[in-house]
Scaffold this motif. Structure first.
Motif, mmCIF file in Angstrom:
data_model
loop_
_atom_site.group_PDB
_atom_site.id
_atom_site.type_symbol
_atom_site.label_atom_id
_atom_site.label_comp_id
_atom_site.label_asym_id
_atom_site.label_seq_id
_atom_site.Cartn_x
_atom_site.Cartn_y
_atom_site.Cartn_z
ATOM 1 N N GLY A 106 0.787 -1.229 0.000
ATOM 2 C CA GLY A 106 0.000 0.000 0.000
ATOM 3 C C GLY A 106 0.815 1.273 0.000
ATOM 4 O O GLY A 106 0.248 2.370 -0.029
ATOM 5 N N ASN A 107 2.143 1.183 0.043
ATOM 6 C CA ASN A 107 2.987 2.372 0.009
ATOM 7 C C ASN A 107 3.003 2.982 -1.395
ATOM 8 O O ASN A 107 2.955 2.256 -2.392
ATOM 9 C CB ASN A 107 4.422 2.033 0.421
ATOM 10 N N ILE A 108 3.087 4.288 -1.459
ATOM 11 C CA ILE A 108 3.186 4.997 -2.724
ATOM 12 C C ILE A 108 4.651 5.321 -2.985
ATOM 13 O O ILE A 108 5.332 5.912 -2.131
ATOM 14 C CB ILE A 108 2.364 6.302 -2.710
ATOM 15 N N TRP A 109 5.153 4.953 -4.170
ATOM 16 C CA TRP A 109 6.533 5.213 -4.560
ATOM 17 C C TRP A 109 6.554 6.275 -5.659
ATOM 18 O O TRP A 109 5.787 6.198 -6.620
ATOM 19 C CB TRP A 109 7.204 3.933 -5.043
ATOM 20 N N ILE A 110 7.431 7.252 -5.491
ATOM 21 C CA ILE A 110 7.457 8.410 -6.372
ATOM 22 C C ILE A 110 8.872 8.600 -6.911
ATOM 23 O O ILE A 110 9.811 8.822 -6.141
ATOM 24 C CB ILE A 110 7.018 9.679 -5.618
ATOM 25 N N ALA A 111 9.032 8.513 -8.226
ATOM 26 C CA ALA A 111 10.331 8.758 -8.859
ATOM 27 C C ALA A 111 10.390 10.217 -9.286
ATOM 28 O O ALA A 111 9.584 10.654 -10.112
ATOM 29 C CB ALA A 111 10.525 7.842 -10.061
ATOM 30 N N SER A 112 11.329 10.969 -8.724
ATOM 31 C CA SER A 112 11.396 12.407 -8.974
ATOM 32 C C SER A 112 12.829 12.847 -9.232
ATOM 33 O O SER A 112 13.777 12.076 -9.081
ATOM 34 C CB SER A 112 10.831 13.174 -7.772
ATOM 35 N N TRP A 113 12.980 14.113 -9.568
ATOM 36 C CA TRP A 113 14.309 14.671 -9.802
ATOM 37 C C TRP A 113 15.052 14.906 -8.491
ATOM 38 O O TRP A 113 16.233 15.223 -8.504
ATOM 39 C CB TRP A 113 14.191 15.964 -10.596
ATOM 40 N N GLU A 114 14.368 14.728 -7.370
ATOM 41 C CA GLU A 114 15.014 14.857 -6.058
ATOM 42 C C GLU A 114 15.335 13.502 -5.449
ATOM 43 O O GLU A 114 15.910 13.431 -4.362
ATOM 44 C CB GLU A 114 14.102 15.625 -5.098
ATOM 45 N N GLY A 115 14.964 12.432 -6.134
ATOM 46 C CA GLY A 115 15.183 11.092 -5.627
ATOM 47 C C GLY A 115 13.908 10.280 -5.660
ATOM 48 O O GLY A 115 12.871 10.727 -6.153
ATOM 49 N N VAL A 116 13.971 9.073 -5.110
ATOM 50 C CA VAL A 116 12.801 8.204 -5.019
ATOM 51 C C VAL A 116 12.217 8.323 -3.613
ATOM 52 O O VAL A 116 12.897 8.068 -2.620
ATOM 53 C CB VAL A 116 13.170 6.741 -5.308
ATOM 54 N N PHE A 117 10.949 8.707 -3.536
ATOM 55 C CA PHE A 117 10.260 8.888 -2.264
ATOM 56 C C PHE A 117 9.281 7.742 -2.038
ATOM 57 O O PHE A 117 8.660 7.244 -2.978
ATOM 58 C CB PHE A 117 9.478 10.206 -2.255
ATOM 59 N N LYS A 118 9.120 7.367 -0.778
ATOM 60 C CA LYS A 118 8.096 6.397 -0.383
ATOM 61 C C LYS A 118 7.142 7.086 0.584
ATOM 62 O O LYS A 118 7.569 7.704 1.561
ATOM 63 C CB LYS A 118 8.718 5.170 0.285
#
Length: 366
Positions: free
Chosen positions: A59-71
């Motif tokens: 259920g965690n949301i993973w976000i690939a961004s220019w600042e890194g990968v966020f969970k």
């Protein structure tokens, strides 16, 4: 607009005239290539470009961004890669074993088992260190779309697929024959840049590239054309829906292929396609509408990109029902979470739409 798009989206391939070769990769047991680090927990999500959003099996949301990968665990954001690499990240994948893969621009691919990282680069056999797309096929192979071709990783080694740039395209060359058997232009400057990879219900792989989109049957690549014989150029997104249809979005707009016929839904540039649980199709696309659209959170000025929903019940008709949710200067990855919320990435972070209002997670008001 096409020049501006290419500045923001330098990332894709084309497979006509392909050659491939296997190369050995370092094993995950190589301790010298494993990095362990403590997570960094910021107070908010990224506030720069977000390219991909995925939800894992927990259920965690993973976000690939220019600042890194966020969970995002529903309460707080964790920058997973902040101590590992300063690279810009474009894609994230949870494989069937529950491990994660992160695609970066310039630093190759990172494998994350929840505790430690391993970095794969061209030194290990990756086609190029600028990686923008990750896909797992039915056999469990991990595919990486890079700026230098496609790489397939079977857990032990990479097999890279490249093409002959600037090769002549002739009707007698089976690799360059369109799916409708039309003759293609004699010369087209092909690209190794790959935007999107998907496996269809027959096991064939579809590649969206900066040049022409192609289908790979395990032996040859076939350039994809519509019923008029026109190749699909600069395809940014390809998905397979629940019915097995293939959707393509790019310079030629939004198209659906049902196995025999291509149907066009818009000729506006489409950068991302997503199907929700109800079968609605969501897109990020260009819009020329200069008016503002009201949401319960207030009016929003229409700019370059629109987040739109194509109603599933109307997709069989000639005029599908399209709802434009909001407009932003840029809109990238789209996700429906397990609660039915729609997440989307933009030039300034990630947003969530609950059907009525839009919430920003970048510390700014929407």
């Amino acid at each position: 607009m096409k020049n501006k798009r290419n500045v923001f989206y330098s990332l894709l391939i084309t497979m006509a005239g392909a050659i491939y070769f296997p190369v050995q990769a370092q094993q995950k047991s190589d301790a010298q290539n494993v990095v362990q680090t403590k997570d960094v927990i910021p107070s908010q999500g990224p506030n720069s470009i977000v390219r991909t959003i995925k939800q894992d099996r927990k259920g965690n949301i993973w976000i690939a961004s220019w600042e890194g990968v966020f969970k995002y665990d529903g309460k707080s954001f964790t920058n997973i890669t902040s101590k590992v690499s300063p690279a810009r990240f474009f894609s994230v994948l949870e494989d069937r074993k529950g491990n994660f893969w992160f695609a970066s621009i310039g630093s190759g691919v990172y494998y994350y088992d929840g505790k430690s990282f391993q970095n794969f680069t061209t030194r290990d056999g990756l086609a190029n260190d600028r990686v923008t797309n990750i896909y797992e096929d039915k056999a469990g192979n991990i595919w990486f779309g890079t700026e230098g071709g496609a790489s397939r990783y079977d857990g032990k080694s990479f097999r890279n697929f490249k093409m002959k740039e600037g090769a002549a395209i002739t009707q007698t060359d089976s690799i360059h024959t369109s799916v409708y058997q039309y003759q293609l232009p004699e010369v087209h400057w092909m690209h190794n840049d790959i935007n999107s990879i998907i496996e269809d219900k027959t096991g064939k792989l579809w590649f969206g590239t900066r040049g022409y989109a192609s289908v790979y049957d395990g032996k040859t690549f076939t350039t994809i054309t519509n019923k008029d014989g026109k190749p699909f150029a600069n395809v940014r997104s390809i998905i397979k829906d629940k019915k097995g249809n293939i959707w393509l979005g790019g310079d030629d707009g939004l198209w659906r292929y049902d196995g025999s016929t291509f149907t066009n839904f818009t000729q506006k540039f489409v950068g991302y396609i997503y199907e929700d649980k109800k079968g609605n199709i969501w897109t990020s696309s260009e819009t020329s509408n200069g008016q503002s659209r009201a949401l319960s959170s207030g009016s929003v000025n229409t700019k370059t990109w629109a987040l739109s929903r194509y109603d599933e019940k109307s997709l069989s008709g000639k005029k599908p029902t399209v709802t434009e949710i909001t407009n932003k200067p840029m809109i990238f990855g789209i996700l429906e979470d397990d609660k039915g919320n729609i997440w989307f990435g933009t030039f300034d972070g990630v947003y969530r739409y609950n059907g009525n209002t839009i919430t920003s997670f970048n510390g700014k008001n929407f």
